[in-house]
Motif scaffolding. Structure first.
Motif, PDB file in Angstrom:
ATOM      1  N   ILE A 138       0.875  -1.172   0.000  1.00 31.46           N
ATOM      2  CA  ILE A 138       0.000   0.000   0.000  1.00 31.46           C
ATOM      3  C   ILE A 138       0.910   1.219   0.000  1.00 31.46           C
ATOM      4  O   ILE A 138       1.767   1.361   0.879  1.00 31.46           O
ATOM      5  N   VAL A 139       0.754   2.077  -0.984  1.00 27.25           N
ATOM      6  CA  VAL A 139       1.660   3.227  -1.103  1.00 27.25           C
ATOM      7  C   VAL A 139       0.843   4.515  -1.087  1.00 27.25           C
ATOM      8  O   VAL A 139      -0.112   4.678  -1.831  1.00 27.25           O
ATOM      9  N   LEU A 140       1.240   5.424  -0.210  1.00 33.26           N
ATOM     10  CA  LEU A 140       0.571   6.712  -0.053  1.00 33.26           C
ATOM     11  C   LEU A 140       1.462   7.800  -0.647  1.00 33.26           C
ATOM     12  O   LEU A 140       2.593   7.990  -0.186  1.00 33.26           O
ATOM     13  N   ALA A 141       0.968   8.481  -1.659  1.00 31.60           N
ATOM     14  CA  ALA A 141       1.720   9.564  -2.298  1.00 31.60           C
ATOM     15  C   ALA A 141       3.147   9.153  -2.649  1.00 31.60           C
ATOM     16  O   ALA A 141       4.113   9.842  -2.300  1.00 31.60           O
ATOM     17  N   PRO A 142       3.316   8.021  -3.347  1.00 31.34           N
ATOM     18  CA  PRO A 142       4.668   7.561  -3.682  1.00 31.34           C
ATOM     19  C   PRO A 142       5.261   8.359  -4.838  1.00 31.34           C
ATOM     20  O   PRO A 142       4.556   9.114  -5.523  1.00 31.34           O
ATOM     21  N   HIS A 143       6.559   8.192  -5.030  1.00 29.97           N
ATOM     22  CA  HIS A 143       7.239   8.794  -6.182  1.00 29.97           C
ATOM     23  C   HIS A 143       7.773   7.671  -7.066  1.00 29.97           C
ATOM     24  O   HIS A 143       8.451   6.766  -6.571  1.00 29.97           O
ATOM     25  N   ILE A 144       7.467   7.732  -8.359  1.00 27.22           N
ATOM     26  CA  ILE A 144       8.114   6.800  -9.285  1.00 27.22           C
ATOM     27  C   ILE A 144       9.063   7.540 -10.227  1.00 27.22           C
ATOM     28  O   ILE A 144       9.841   6.915 -10.936  1.00 27.22           O
ATOM     29  N   ARG A 145       8.998   8.857 -10.200  1.00 32.31           N
ATOM     30  CA  ARG A 145       9.964   9.691 -10.916  1.00 32.31           C
ATOM     31  C   ARG A 145       9.943  11.076 -10.303  1.00 32.31           C
ATOM     32  O   ARG A 145       9.051  11.403  -9.511  1.00 32.31           O
ATOM     33  N   VAL A 146      10.914  11.890 -10.638  1.00 34.88           N
ATOM     34  CA  VAL A 146      11.010  13.243 -10.094  1.00 34.88           C
ATOM     35  C   VAL A 146      10.172  14.188 -10.955  1.00 34.88           C
ATOM     36  O   VAL A 146      10.279  14.191 -12.179  1.00 34.88           O
ATOM     37  N   GLU A 148       8.723  18.366 -11.313  1.00 34.24           N
ATOM     38  CA  GLU A 148       9.094  19.730 -10.964  1.00 34.24           C
ATOM     39  C   GLU A 148       8.372  20.204  -9.706  1.00 34.24           C
ATOM     40  O   GLU A 148       8.939  20.930  -8.884  1.00 34.24           O
ATOM     41  N   VAL A 149       7.121  19.771  -9.525  1.00 37.47           N
ATOM     42  CA  VAL A 149       6.373  20.187  -8.345  1.00 37.47           C
ATOM     43  C   VAL A 149       7.037  19.669  -7.072  1.00 37.47           C
ATOM     44  O   VAL A 149       7.033  20.349  -6.039  1.00 37.47           O
ATOM     45  N   SER A 150       7.628  18.483  -7.142  1.00 40.55           N
ATOM     46  CA  SER A 150       8.326  17.930  -5.977  1.00 40.55           C
ATOM     47  C   SER A 150       9.535  18.790  -5.633  1.00 40.55           C
ATOM     48  O   SER A 150       9.748  19.162  -4.462  1.00 40.55           O
ATOM     49  N   VAL A 151      10.332  19.089  -6.634  1.00 40.67           N
ATOM     50  CA  VAL A 151      11.553  19.879  -6.420  1.00 40.67           C
ATOM     51  C   VAL A 151      11.211  21.269  -5.891  1.00 40.67           C
ATOM     52  O   VAL A 151      11.852  21.778  -4.961  1.00 40.67           O
ATOM     53  N   ASP A 217      -2.189  17.125  -3.515  1.00 40.77           N
ATOM     54  CA  ASP A 217      -0.810  16.798  -3.124  1.00 40.77           C
ATOM     55  C   ASP A 217       0.153  17.861  -3.647  1.00 40.77           C
ATOM     56  O   ASP A 217       0.241  18.095  -4.849  1.00 40.77           O
ATOM     57  N   GLU A 218       0.871  18.494  -2.723  1.00 41.69           N
ATOM     58  CA  GLU A 218       1.804  19.558  -3.096  1.00 41.69           C
ATOM     59  C   GLU A 218       3.182  19.036  -3.502  1.00 41.69           C
ATOM     60  O   GLU A 218       4.035  19.815  -3.930  1.00 41.69           O
ATOM     61  N   TYR A 219       3.391  17.708  -3.402  1.00 38.43           N
ATOM     62  CA  TYR A 219       4.692  17.137  -3.740  1.00 38.43           C
ATOM     63  C   TYR A 219       4.651  16.226  -4.966  1.00 38.43           C
ATOM     64  O   TYR A 219       5.667  15.645  -5.322  1.00 38.43           O
ATOM     65  N   GLY A 220       3.504  16.086  -5.596  1.00 35.80           N
ATOM     66  CA  GLY A 220       3.443  15.222  -6.766  1.00 35.80           C
ATOM     67  C   GLY A 220       2.075  15.278  -7.429  1.00 35.80           C
ATOM     68  O   GLY A 220       1.069  15.586  -6.787  1.00 35.80           O
ATOM     69  N   THR A 221       2.042  14.988  -8.720  1.00 32.00           N
ATOM     70  CA  THR A 221       0.783  14.955  -9.446  1.00 32.00           C
ATOM     71  C   THR A 221       0.200  13.546  -9.418  1.00 32.00           C
ATOM     72  O   THR A 221       0.876  12.574  -9.065  1.00 32.00           O
ATOM     73  N   LEU A 222      -1.047  13.429  -9.836  1.00 27.17           N
ATOM     74  CA  LEU A 222      -1.707  12.117  -9.887  1.00 27.17           C
ATOM     75  C   LEU A 222      -1.049  11.189 -10.897  1.00 27.17           C
ATOM     76  O   LEU A 222      -1.300   9.983 -10.893  1.00 27.17           O
ATOM     77  N   GLU A 223      -0.189  11.741 -11.734  1.00 30.62           N
ATOM     78  CA  GLU A 223       0.527  10.897 -12.693  1.00 30.62           C
ATOM     79  C   GLU A 223       1.429   9.900 -11.973  1.00 30.62           C
ATOM     80  O   GLU A 223       1.773   8.850 -12.536  1.00 30.62           O
ATOM     81  N   PRO A 233      -0.717  -3.974 -13.583  1.00 30.30           N
ATOM     82  CA  PRO A 233      -2.145  -4.063 -13.920  1.00 30.30           C
ATOM     83  C   PRO A 233      -3.072  -4.317 -12.739  1.00 30.30           C
ATOM     84  O   PRO A 233      -4.231  -3.894 -12.770  1.00 30.30           O
ATOM     85  N   GLN A 234      -2.594  -5.000 -11.693  1.00 28.09           N
ATOM     86  CA  GLN A 234      -3.474  -5.319 -10.564  1.00 28.09           C
ATOM     87  C   GLN A 234      -3.628  -4.167  -9.580  1.00 28.09           C
ATOM     88  O   GLN A 234      -4.333  -4.290  -8.572  1.00 28.09           O
ATOM     89  N   THR A 235      -3.005  -3.031  -9.868  1.00 30.72           N
ATOM     90  CA  THR A 235      -3.064  -1.882  -8.964  1.00 30.72           C
ATOM     91  C   THR A 235      -4.498  -1.369  -8.819  1.00 30.72           C
ATOM     92  O   THR A 235      -5.225  -1.223  -9.796  1.00 30.72           O
ATOM     93  N   GLN A 236      -4.882  -1.092  -7.585  1.00 30.30           N
ATOM     94  CA  GLN A 236      -6.116  -0.375  -7.301  1.00 30.30           C
ATOM     95  C   GLN A 236      -5.745   1.044  -6.890  1.00 30.30           C
ATOM     96  O   GLN A 236      -4.777   1.240  -6.141  1.00 30.30           O
ATOM     97  N   LEU A 237      -6.491   2.016  -7.394  1.00 30.99           N
ATOM     98  CA  LEU A 237      -6.204   3.418  -7.109  1.00 30.99           C
ATOM     99  C   LEU A 237      -7.246   4.007  -6.175  1.00 30.99           C
ATOM    100  O   LEU A 237      -8.434   3.686  -6.267  1.00 30.99           O
ATOM    101  N   LEU A 238      -6.785   4.873  -5.284  1.00 34.20           N
ATOM    102  CA  LEU A 238      -7.674   5.640  -4.419  1.00 34.20           C
ATOM    103  C   LEU A 238      -7.202   7.087  -4.466  1.00 34.20           C
ATOM    104  O   LEU A 238      -6.115   7.414  -3.982  1.00 34.20           O
ATOM    105  N   GLU A 239      -8.010   7.945  -5.101  1.00 32.84           N
ATOM    106  CA  GLU A 239      -7.693   9.362  -5.228  1.00 32.84           C
ATOM    107  C   GLU A 239      -8.627  10.127  -4.304  1.00 32.84           C
ATOM    108  O   GLU A 239      -9.844  10.084  -4.463  1.00 32.84           O
TER     109      GLU A 239
END
Length: 277
Positions: A138-146, A148-151, A217-223, A233-239
């Motif tokens: 279970i991942v909350l507001a994870p980062h998979i890439r950097v 600009e909003v994070s920086v 989220d001020e540190y990342g987009t929904l992307e 593919p088995q990921t479930q999303l909660l926005e």
């Protein structure tokens, strides 16, 4: 109820490190184990009551710990500089070393990993590498890439650390707030870290996966979480609406209900005693 922190030594990178940790309902050995991985400025105490509430709601055991450099764990030395692979090393080296030291056999007592922000990325990297040693992630507001909003947000936090009482507030949770803050901000603001990405690596994840992010989220987009769903593919999303970078603080009730349901849904392979598949 505030749980007392304990300490255990692990050996990593040629050093002996003291790791702060807390157990929740450790005696419930027949129930799932959730290991919580904190964010870039987090610690055991910064989770506050969330781990206890989650474990009670889900009927689980819990393990919370502070990574080296954070909380009451061994701080970074003044000369220590994190590499761009610091999250990989936490997932592949530090977390397995901690579980071994604590007597957790992840091949038979497969943990659920719940990670926030950097901790979410660490959870993803562990799941990608150790498919046979994890029940789900279970991942909350994870980062998979950097992004600009994070920086930009981290640069603002750096200014706040220098000019406001942020250092004093962090000192309530970290023995060495400079170790925690500069260890986190320096690596994220390095030019070579802009190319950091785990987008390809996570495609090997096979366990159940829930990815959560606030719409504000001020540190990342929904992307970030939608990118996970495209690759796993088995990921479930909660926005979550009206929620920033910390869903466990902004929307705790809704989050706890969702996480408890996710852990115990039949497709995860675990059904709480007394419930029906």
């Amino acid at each position: 109820m505030t749980l007392a922190a304990k300490f255990i030594d692990i050996h990593w990178a040629g050093c002996s490190l003291r790791i702060e940790h807390q157990w929740i309902a450790r005696e419930k050995s027949d129930q799932p184990l959730i290991v919580l991985l904190h964010e870039g400025l987090g610690s055991v105490s910064m989770w506050r009551e969330f781990p206890q509430r989650l474990c009670e709601a889900a009927g689980c055991r819990g393990l919370v710990y502070s990574r080296p450099g954070y909380g009451r764990s061994t701080p970074h030395t003044a000369e220590e500089t994190l590499g761009t692979d610091f999250m990989h090393r936490q997932a592949r080296e530090v977390l397995p070393a901690l579980m071994e030291a604590l007597g957790i056999d992840a091949t038979t007592d497969k943990p659920w990993l719940l990670g926030h922000s950097d901790g979410g990325s660490i959870a993803l990297l562990y799941a990608a590498r150790f498919a046979q040693r994890i029940a789900g992630a279970i991942v909350l507001a994870p980062h998979i890439r950097v992004e600009e909003v994070s920086v930009s947000s981290i640069a603002k936090a750096r200014t706040a650390y220098l000019k406001t009482d942020l250092r004093q507030r962090l000192s309530r949770h970290h023995d060495d707030p400079d170790s925690a803050f500069w260890g986190w901000s320096d690596i994220w603001l390095r030019s070579d870290f802009m190319h950091w990405s785990i987008e390809e690596e996570i495609s090997t994840i096979t366990c159940p996966l829930l990815a959560v992010q606030g719409l504000d989220d001020e540190y990342g987009t929904l992307e970030q979480i939608r990118g996970i769903a495209r690759r796993v593919p088995q990921t479930q999303l909660l926005e979550l609406p009206e929620c920033g970078h910390s869903p466990h603080r902004d929307q705790p009730d809704k989050l706890i209900a969702a996480l408890a349901a996710f852990i115990h849904q039949p497709s995860t392979g675990f059904v709480r005693q007394g419930s029906t598949p």
